[in-house]
Design an enzyme around this catalytic site. Structure first.
Site, short mmCIF file in Angstrom:
data_model
loop_
_atom_site.label_atom_id
_atom_site.label_comp_id
_atom_site.label_asym_id
_atom_site.label_seq_id
_atom_site.Cartn_x
_atom_site.Cartn_y
_atom_site.Cartn_z
N MET A 41 37.07 50.01 35.30
CA MET A 41 38.02 49.67 36.23
C MET A 41 37.78 50.87 37.61
O MET A 41 37.33 51.94 37.29
CB MET A 41 39.32 50.25 35.47
N CYS B 2 37.20 39.78 37.90
CA CYS B 2 37.29 40.63 39.68
C CYS B 2 38.44 39.47 40.57
O CYS B 2 38.25 38.71 40.79
CB CYS B 2 36.75 41.41 40.14
#
Length: 384
Positions: free
Chosen positions: A28, A112
């Site tokens: 992240m 993503c």
């Protein structure tokens, strides 16, 4: 909350790596730096993956990238996630990690969903182009030598353009050591509920390497439940650990059949928050910058706890560890608020149209000058 005892989970083998607990921290951006990885490891066990690193920046050895790939001596298994849209560049980046002994595991980002990445053909948009996806995975495996290479992806671009089964087969054939699937499409972003049935279908399709499931792991019980329901070999945890690094301890307990869980009172949460700020200050080599970074974690740590708006606002403005100390001393030791501190973390958002390169969906193969126009998106991007 149920705390039923389950049979201990088997060790997870990813290439040359063996994980006693089948749990992986999802990359992240701006979160899974060395500081947060160390904090999570203090509570539990598993594989802790770095923030997403662009392959080109690694090849160019930009100072910030070289700082981000550095690991603390306590991190015995160094795991780095790479993102790239050009196979030769990915190959060079992986060779650097391998030849210079900078990593023990390489993960490839194909999950993503943010526009600045998908509009360049990267992240969750890339597996739509089967030839490009295959080239990148094969190049990474070739450059990695003995290092295990894994693939993290989403179901696809949207319900009409699913890619995960084709991508899973290609990754397996290309020599990947495991594949991880987030049970959402790019268009779903983080909204709704993760589709665990897609993880089960991928597990039925991929038979020679581990399949890991990602999406909606909010509690210790969710890990074993996902594995029971999908047949997955392990779980990947992202937003569920925001402000809750002890989730890795809960998962470790659940996977070993223990009913023990972390239900910290406010004082213990404050200690974890302070420890996180300390580790960030060390990571950034700046107390002021570390305290600036901890500000975004305030809402996650104190979700559900009786912390007034005045103190929350002050915590979101701290610039020194002394300020953190002064504020957390005022918090008290209110008991664990059960459901109030549990469940979804972070912004779920809502479904949205995925931004793609022009004519991207016309064919499953690259066409015309599409390859030449691919460039790496960068910035505050998620591991998917």
């Amino acid at each position: 909350m149920s705390t039923s005892v389950v049979a201990p989970a088997p060790a997870l083998r990813i290439g040359s790596l063996t994980l006693d607990v089948p749990v992986v921290l999802a990359p992240m951006a701006g979160i899974t730096n060395t500081a947060f990885r160390r904090l999570c490891r203090e509570y539990g066990a598993g594989l802790y993956v770095s923030e997403m690193i662009t392959a080109r920046a690694l090849v160019e050895r930009t100072p910030e990238t070289m700082r981000l790939i550095a690991h603390h001596p306590s991190e015995k298994t160094r795991s780095i996630q790479l993102y790239g849209v050009d196979a030769p560049t990915v190959y060079k980046a992986v060779r650097i990690l391998n030849d210079e002994g900078l990593a023990d595991h390489v993960d490839l980002n194909f999950g993503c969903p943010v526009p600045k990445v998908t509009r360049k053909g990267g992240g969750s948009a890339l597996p739509w182009k089967l030839d490009l996806f295959q080239d990148i995975v094969e190049s990474a495996v070739r450059g990695a030598g003995d290092l295990p290479v894994t693939v993290k992806m989403r179901k696809g671009i949207d319900p009409e353009h699913l890619t995960y089964l084709d991508a899973g087969r290609i990754a397996e054939a290309a020599g990947a050591s495991a594949v991880a699937l987030h049970g959402r499409t790019a268009s779903e972003f983080y909204s709704g509920q993760a589709d665990w049935s897609a993880i089960a279908r991928l597990k039925e399709t991929i038979t020679s390497i581990p399949v890991l499931g990602n999406g909606d792991i909010w509690s210790g019980e969710d890990g074993p439940r996902m594995m029971r329901e999908t047949g997955a070999d392990g779980v990947v945890v992202g937003r569920g650990c925001l402000g809750r690094p002890w989730l890795f301890g809960d998962l470790a307990a659940a996977f070993t059949g223990s009913e023990e869980r972390h239900r910290p009172n406010l004082a213990l949460v404050a200690q974890a928050f302070r420890r996180h700020a300390e580790l960030l200050s060390e990571f950034f080599e700046s107390e002021e910058r570390g305290c600036r970074d901890i500000r975004k974690h305030v809402a996650w740590y104190f979700k559900g706890y009786p912390v007034g708006s005045e103190i929350r606002s002050a915590l979101a403005l701290v610039s020194s560890l002394a300020e953190v100390d002064e504020l957390v001393e005022r918090l008290g030791d209110a008991p664990y608020p059960t459901e109030g501190a549990e469940g979804q973390r972070g912004r779920a958002g809502s479904p949205k149209r995925v931004v793609l390169p022009e004519n991207w969906l016309n064919s499953r193969e690259l066409e015309g000058d599409q390859r030449e126009r691919l460039t790496e998106g960068a910035g505050d991007t998620s591991g998917g």
